[in-house]
Design a protein around this motif. Structure first.
Motif, PDB file in Angstrom:
ATOM      1  N   ARG A 136      -6.434  11.582  -1.975  1.00 16.76           N
ATOM      2  CA  ARG A 136      -5.111  11.069  -2.236  1.00 16.76           C
ATOM      3  C   ARG A 136      -5.079   9.966  -3.297  1.00 16.76           C
ATOM      4  O   ARG A 136      -4.167   9.876  -4.096  1.00 16.76           O
ATOM      5  CB  ARG A 136      -4.544  10.538  -0.928  1.00 16.76           C
ATOM      6  CG  ARG A 136      -3.085  10.714  -0.874  1.00 16.76           C
ATOM      7  CD  ARG A 136      -2.592  10.305   0.454  1.00 16.76           C
ATOM      8  NE  ARG A 136      -1.188   9.998   0.248  1.00 16.76           N
ATOM      9  CZ  ARG A 136      -0.280  10.040   1.140  1.00 16.76           C
ATOM     10  NH1 ARG A 136      -0.598  10.340   2.353  1.00 16.76           N
ATOM     11  NH2 ARG A 136       0.958   9.764   0.872  1.00 16.76           N
ATOM     12  N   ARG A 183       0.106   8.968 -10.123  1.00 14.33           N
ATOM     13  CA  ARG A 183       1.172   8.136  -9.584  1.00 14.33           C
ATOM     14  C   ARG A 183       2.310   8.076 -10.571  1.00 14.33           C
ATOM     15  O   ARG A 183       2.127   8.137 -11.774  1.00 14.33           O
ATOM     16  CB  ARG A 183       0.657   6.710  -9.363  1.00 14.33           C
ATOM     17  CG  ARG A 183      -0.197   6.586  -8.153  1.00 14.33           C
ATOM     18  CD  ARG A 183      -0.619   5.175  -7.871  1.00 14.33           C
ATOM     19  NE  ARG A 183       0.432   4.213  -8.128  1.00 14.33           N
ATOM     20  CZ  ARG A 183       0.213   2.951  -8.475  1.00 14.33           C
ATOM     21  NH1 ARG A 183      -1.011   2.515  -8.624  1.00 14.33           N
ATOM     22  NH2 ARG A 183       1.203   2.117  -8.670  1.00 14.33           N
ATOM     23  N   SER A 184       3.481   7.891 -10.013  1.00 10.87           N
ATOM     24  CA  SER A 184       4.621   7.679 -10.896  1.00 10.87           C
ATOM     25  C   SER A 184       4.552   6.238 -11.401  1.00 10.87           C
ATOM     26  O   SER A 184       3.756   5.438 -10.926  1.00 10.87           O
ATOM     27  CB  SER A 184       5.928   7.925 -10.139  1.00 10.87           C
ATOM     28  OG  SER A 184       6.085   6.940  -9.139  1.00 10.87           O
ATOM     29  N   CYS A 229       4.712   0.924  -5.681  1.00  4.80           N
ATOM     30  CA  CYS A 229       4.568   1.473  -4.339  1.00  4.80           C
ATOM     31  C   CYS A 229       5.481   0.704  -3.380  1.00  4.80           C
ATOM     32  O   CYS A 229       6.015  -0.363  -3.720  1.00  4.80           O
ATOM     33  CB  CYS A 229       3.113   1.381  -3.879  1.00  4.80           C
ATOM     34  SG  CYS A 229       2.524  -0.295  -3.589  1.00  4.80           S
ATOM     35  N   ALA A 261      -0.957   1.599  -2.955  1.00  4.84           N
ATOM     36  CA  ALA A 261      -0.212   2.653  -3.661  1.00  4.84           C
ATOM     37  C   ALA A 261      -0.502   4.084  -3.178  1.00  4.84           C
ATOM     38  O   ALA A 261       0.432   4.859  -3.000  1.00  4.84           O
ATOM     39  CB  ALA A 261      -0.430   2.546  -5.162  1.00  4.84           C
ATOM     40  N   PRO A 262      -1.750   4.456  -2.948  1.00  3.31           N
ATOM     41  CA  PRO A 262      -1.984   5.851  -2.532  1.00  3.31           C
ATOM     42  C   PRO A 262      -1.450   6.185  -1.130  1.00  3.31           C
ATOM     43  O   PRO A 262      -1.248   7.346  -0.802  1.00  3.31           O
ATOM     44  CB  PRO A 262      -3.509   5.984  -2.534  1.00  3.31           C
ATOM     45  CG  PRO A 262      -4.013   4.843  -3.335  1.00  3.31           C
ATOM     46  CD  PRO A 262      -3.000   3.751  -3.183  1.00  3.31           C
ATOM     47  N   ARG A 290       3.818   5.261  -0.477  1.00  2.00           N
ATOM     48  CA  ARG A 290       4.575   5.691  -1.648  1.00  2.00           C
ATOM     49  C   ARG A 290       5.929   4.987  -1.701  1.00  2.00           C
ATOM     50  O   ARG A 290       6.469   4.539  -0.681  1.00  2.00           O
ATOM     51  CB  ARG A 290       4.779   7.207  -1.608  1.00  2.00           C
ATOM     52  CG  ARG A 290       3.480   7.995  -1.665  1.00  2.00           C
ATOM     53  CD  ARG A 290       3.712   9.491  -1.808  1.00  2.00           C
ATOM     54  NE  ARG A 290       4.977   9.948  -1.274  1.00  2.00           N
ATOM     55  CZ  ARG A 290       5.111  10.730  -0.212  1.00  2.00           C
ATOM     56  NH1 ARG A 290       4.040  11.146   0.438  1.00  2.00           N
ATOM     57  NH2 ARG A 290       6.294  11.122   0.202  1.00  2.00           N
ATOM     58  N   SER A 291       6.499   4.937  -2.877  1.00  2.00           N
ATOM     59  CA  SER A 291       7.764   4.232  -3.077  1.00  2.00           C
ATOM     60  C   SER A 291       8.926   4.867  -2.325  1.00  2.00           C
ATOM     61  O   SER A 291       9.891   4.188  -1.987  1.00  2.00           O
ATOM     62  CB  SER A 291       8.095   4.147  -4.574  1.00  2.00           C
ATOM     63  OG  SER A 291       8.233   5.448  -5.108  1.00  2.00           O
ATOM     64  N   ASP A 292       8.822   6.149  -2.007  1.00  2.00           N
ATOM     65  CA  ASP A 292       9.909   6.820  -1.287  1.00  2.00           C
ATOM     66  C   ASP A 292       9.795   6.677   0.236  1.00  2.00           C
ATOM     67  O   ASP A 292      10.562   7.279   0.980  1.00  2.00           O
ATOM     68  CB  ASP A 292       9.997   8.298  -1.679  1.00  2.00           C
ATOM     69  CG  ASP A 292       8.742   9.085  -1.344  1.00  2.00           C
ATOM     70  OD1 ASP A 292       7.680   8.465  -1.127  1.00  2.00           O
ATOM     71  OD2 ASP A 292       8.816  10.322  -1.303  1.00  2.00           O
ATOM     72  N   GLU A 293       8.836   5.864   0.709  1.00  2.00           N
ATOM     73  CA  GLU A 293       8.659   5.611   2.142  1.00  2.00           C
ATOM     74  C   GLU A 293       8.625   4.105   2.429  1.00  2.00           C
ATOM     75  O   GLU A 293       7.643   3.586   2.958  1.00  2.00           O
ATOM     76  CB  GLU A 293       7.359   6.233   2.649  1.00  2.00           C
ATOM     77  CG  GLU A 293       7.272   7.730   2.485  1.00  2.00           C
ATOM     78  CD  GLU A 293       5.918   8.286   2.911  1.00  2.00           C
ATOM     79  OE1 GLU A 293       5.929   9.287   3.630  1.00  2.00           O
ATOM     80  OE2 GLU A 293       4.872   7.719   2.531  1.00  2.00           O
TER      81      GLU A 293
END
Length: 152
Positions: free
Chosen positions: A2, A7-8, A12, A29-30, A33-36
């Motif tokens: 992972r 990464r975008s 994070c 970061a791994p 994630r930014s969407d969580e």
């Protein structure tokens, strides 16, 4: 693995919550994630970012994802039950399993008793025997299904 996924460019979830710049070598970061964002927020609230960072650094990289999942689970349990955390849930399930095992033993004993009565002709008419045997079998089946559901 992972941590080697691309990464975008966004930060994070940990760096966003901590209001800091997310570096390419960010330990969080791994796994956050930014969407969580709620995932890290829960872990941070219970354990603190510094402690989580220290734990992740000490754990071999191939075990970090499992470590994060465990931290998230424990944090959620601690937020639900601040005193016992996940131990409270485990204890409740163990008590329930003991209760169901007791119920199953009672059902098996009844089934054995009815089967013995059936074979000796004590159970009454053929219709009575079929009804009783079917009811006990259904009761035992329901208890087994419930026990399997709790264990699963």
């Amino acid at each position: 693995m992972r941590s080697h996924e691309p990464r975008s460019t966004s930060s994070c979830a940990a760096c966003k919550l901590l209001k800091r710049r997310c570096s390419p070598t960010c330990i969080f970061a791994p796994y956050f994630r930014s969407d969580e964002p709620k995932k890290f927020a829960k872990v941070h609230k219970v354990f603190g970012a510094s402690n989580v960072s220290k734990i992740l650094i000490e754990v071999p990289e191939e075990q970090r994802e499992d470590t994060v999942n465990s931290l998230v689970y424990e944090a959620e349990a601690r937020l639900r039950d601040p005193v016992y955390g996940c131990i409270g849930a485990i204890a409740l399930l163990q008590r329930k399993m003991i209760e169901l095992q007791h119920d199953l033993a009672l059902a098996r004993a009844r089934l054995a008793r009815y089967a013995a009565n059936y074979s000796t002709g004590v159970a009454g008419t053929e219709l009575d025997r079929l009804t009783v045997t079917g009811l006990v079998r259904d009761e035992a089946k329901n208890l087994l299904q419930h026990l399997h559901h709790i264990r699963g």
